[in-house]
Design an enzyme around this catalytic site. Structure first.
Site, PDB file in Angstrom:
ATOM      1  CB  SER A  95      -0.936  -0.009   1.218  1.00 36.47           C
ATOM      2  OG  SER A  95      -1.670   1.191   1.297  1.00 36.47           O
ATOM      3  CG  HIS A 132       5.701   2.181  12.299  1.00 33.91           C
ATOM      4  ND1 HIS A 132       5.314   3.032  13.327  1.00 33.91           N
ATOM      5  CD2 HIS A 132       5.569   0.922  12.796  1.00 33.91           C
ATOM      6  CE1 HIS A 132       4.953   2.305  14.372  1.00 33.91           C
ATOM      7  NE2 HIS A 132       5.118   1.034  14.077  1.00 33.91           N
TER       8      HIS A 132
END
Length: 331
Positions: free
Chosen positions: A26, A107
């Protein structure tokens, strides 16, 4: 909190630089396509001849195996799942990462919990879009961008912040706004939000509400609409206008009932558990559990996924969603 916008970024930082996007899920796909549209020299690093390899080629991107993509890169983006990153880094990234390159994450898990420990002679940065990849790409194509966060863990070259901001501008994030934080803060807050509210909390609240109505004799289809289908409508109101704005949009009955009863559902004991969840993130207990889980082949996760798929709310929901899709096909 300072927000950075287009005028704060000099994209010449990428002149003559090669960008390697590792992973084509994604985020990988969305970011790689946006970077290419923004004029960057992008190569996607994936396993040869797999589905991602073929998809990236179909999308018109340069593709290479992980090691080859990293060897030539000045900026390497680790856009792979947290559990995959350490092995890919050890096998392909670490041995080929050149001095002065920038190693980027979306992240902070790997850096915060040291499942990856980069050398001292590279920049280590984060550019975390505040939205899923498909939405990020859609909004970029519409001429805007999702907000993003940047974090600087290691600034070897002195250019780490400008590179992070440039990556944010490359996906359109500086059109809406980019703010700065730290890897640790991003990791702790992101994991907490997922576990206590966004994924864990909401899904359990929906499950318990559905069960309560069905056990009381109401049709499961009605229960589905009331506790799951309409969730998006209310969340969209909150997202646009905040909590106070949401109350103004719903009926007075819904507002009075919600304000007078919500504290009976989410109690002080719930908040105590939230604090425990946050502590488990901060002290590394969750990290240890998650690392053990992926090293063990994700057996427990797969079991929980299977159990979730058999829930009545899931079975009924699929039937209802299929009916809507059939209706759309016949229009």
């Amino acid at each position: 909190m300072q927000l950075y916008h287009d005028s704060d970024v000099d994209m010449s930082i990428f002149d003559g630089k090669k960008v390697a996007v590792l992973g084509y899920g994604s985020q990988g796909r969305a970011q790689a396509l946006c970077f290419q549209d923004s004029g960057m020299d992008v190569t996607v690093g994936v396993r040869k001849n797999g589905p991602s390899w073929n998809k990236a080629k179909e999308d018109g991107l340069k593709v290479a195996e992980f090691a080859d993509a990293v060897k030539d890169a000045d900026i390497v983006l680790m856009l792979l799942p947290d559990e995959v990153q350490p092995s890919i880094y050890k096998q392909f990234v670490g041995p080929n990462l050149k001095k002065g390159a920038a190693l980027e994450f979306a992240h902070g898990f790997a850096i915060t919990f040291k499942t990856i420990v980069p050398p001292e002679n590279v920049d280590v940065i984060m550019m975390a879009p505040k939205g899923p990849g498909n939405m990020e790409r859609k909004i970029f194509l519409e001429g805007f961008g999702v907000p993003a966060m940047i974090c600087i863990h290691q600034d070897y070259t002195g250019n780490a912040k400008q590179i992070a901001l440039g990556l944010a501008k490359g996906i359109g994030a500086t059109r809406s706004g980019v703010f700065e934080s730290t890897f640790e803060r991003e990791t702790h807050t992101d994991l907490f939000g997922e576990q206590a509210v966004l994924c864990g909390g909401i899904s359990e609240l929906i499950k318990r509400g559905f069960e309560t109505l069905v056990e009381a004799g109401y049709p499961p289809e009605m229960a589905y609409f009331e506790v799951l289908h309409e969730t998006k409508l209310v969340v969209d109101l909150i997202n646009r206008n905040g909590l106070s704005g949401m109350w103004k949009e719903v009926s007075n009955t819904a507002e009075f009932g919600g304000l007078t009863r919500r504290g009976r559902i989410i109690t002080d004991d719930t908040k105590k558990e939230m604090k425990k969840i946050l502590e488990e993130i901060q002290n590394g207990k969750f990290k240890d559990e998650w690392v053990a889980e992926w090293e063990g082949g994700l057996v427990n996760l797969k079991k929980m996924e299977e159990e979730e798929s058999r829930l009545q709310v899931e079975v009924v929901g699929k039937e209802i969603r299929d009916l809507f899709l059939k209706k759309e096909r016949f229009r």
